[in-house]
Design an enzyme around this catalytic site. Structure first.
Site, PDB file in Angstrom:
ATOM      1  N   SER A 102       0.825  -1.207   0.000  1.00  0.00           N
ATOM      2  CA  SER A 102       0.000   0.000   0.000  1.00  0.00           C
ATOM      3  C   SER A 102       0.865   1.266   0.000  1.00  0.00           C
ATOM      4  CB  SER A 102      -0.954  -0.041   1.198  1.00  0.00           C
ATOM      5  OG  SER A 102      -1.980   0.920   1.068  1.00  0.00           O
ATOM      6  N   ASP A 219     -10.333  -4.682  -4.292  1.00  0.00           N
ATOM      7  CA  ASP A 219      -9.488  -4.132  -3.233  1.00  0.00           C
ATOM      8  C   ASP A 219     -10.288  -3.274  -2.249  1.00  0.00           C
ATOM      9  OD1 ASP A 219      -6.454  -3.363  -2.457  1.00  0.00           O
ATOM     10  OD2 ASP A 219      -7.710  -1.570  -2.388  1.00  0.00           O
ATOM     11  N   HIS A 274      -8.403  -5.068   0.490  1.00  0.00           N
ATOM     12  CA  HIS A 274      -7.130  -4.383   0.698  1.00  0.00           C
ATOM     13  C   HIS A 274      -6.328  -4.923   1.882  1.00  0.00           C
ATOM     14  CE1 HIS A 274      -4.280  -1.179   0.032  1.00  0.00           C
ATOM     15  NE2 HIS A 274      -4.341  -0.836   1.309  1.00  0.00           N
TER      16      HIS A 274
END
Length: 293
Positions: A102, A219, A274
């Site tokens: 990320s 995600d 995610h």
């Protein structure tokens, strides 16, 4: 008879030979850089996957700017992460692998850009907003609970706003001119604006052997999700793929060169939220494992 080996001894010898071979060959050290509001604890499963498939691998998850501290400006974080990885790289003659999750993916890009002696073999960006972020999410609401995405540029594209990590890669497709003028991290990193370090950063980026881009349509945080594979919105919020982005066509930071050598790998996996990328065994087996040799 003394030169012959009994059947009972063969398994022992084979096991010893395998262990000896592993110690001789070895595996490159793996460095993990966490994302926003994360810390090393969230990556224990990923480290376990690595140790299971590549026994003896030295895995280090950098414990810097964990959790709330991850909101600090990215260049400030880059300085500290760079000093943390430097000795690991220095002690690894055959190089290292870098797995960055990320926001951590952008930190890793900054580290490599400003570390011309790095020896990263595989750079694995795990659901990272490589081309920016423009979308509502729980993370955004945590930062700015009363502001909708279309108004966030009023904060992000200011000197004070650029002191907040998410603003360093907030890329409003409807405020292109303001973004290019105000972004002190993502825009220069992706070569979207001219600056004195552009050539040096490009040369440093091109030292990596393989770039692995991992993401997927479910995600739920990275917006558009294609940002994880260097795609992004145009002014109509239509996603433009990596190969048609202006900075790619200009080869501004070396991505086109890397891709022309077959060194850019995209691994798109549906059905992964995610926060689950780094603990999903299927993702590890299909997208990460083969690049950690």
């Amino acid at each position: 008879m003394g030169g012959l080996m009994s059947d009972g001894c063969r398994p022992c010898v084979i096991i010893c030979a395998v262990l000896l071979l592993s110690s001789v060959i070895g595996y490159r050290p793996v460095i993990i850089v966490h994302g926003i509001f994360d810390g090393p604890k969230q990556f224990e499963m990923l480290a376990k996957f690595i140790h299971q498939s590549h026994p003896g691998t030295n895995v280090t998850t950098i414990a810097l700017y964990d959790y709330i501290a991850s909101m600090k400006p990215l260049w400030k974080q880059v300085e500290s992460f760079r000093e943390a990885v430097r000795p690991i790289m220095k002690s690894a003659e055959d190089g290292v692998h870098l797995i960055c999750f990320s926001q951590g993916g952008l930190i890793c890009r900054g580290v490599l850009a400003t570390l011309p002696t790095h020896n990263v073999h595989s750079l694995i960006l795990l659901s990272s907003p490589t081309a920016g972020q423009y979308g509502d999410s729980n993370y955004l609401k945590y930062f700015f609970p009363k502001i909708i995405k279309s108004r966030l540029y009023h904060i992000c594209y200011t000197t004070q706003g650029q002191k907040i990590s998410i603003c360093n890669y907030w890329n409003d497709p409807h405020q292109r001119e303001r973004y290019l003028k105000s972004s002190n991290y993502l825009a220069p990193l992706n070569g979207e604006i001219e600056h004195a370090n552009l050539t040096a950063w490009r040369d440093s980026f091109l030292r990596i052997e393989t770039l692995v881009l991992i993401g997927g349509p479910d995600d739920g945080v990275i917006t558009p999700w294609e940002s994880s594979i260097f795609g992004f919105y145009d002014s109509n919020e239509t996603v433009v793929e990596m190969e048609k982005q202006d900075w790619y066509l200009r080869d501004a930071f070396g991505l086109k060169t890397l891709n022309s050598k077959g060194a850019v790998v995209k691994c798109v996996v549906p059905g992964v939220h995610h926060t689950s990328w780094h603990s999903n065994l299927t993702v590890y087996q299909n997208c990460i494992d083969k690049w950690l040799t």
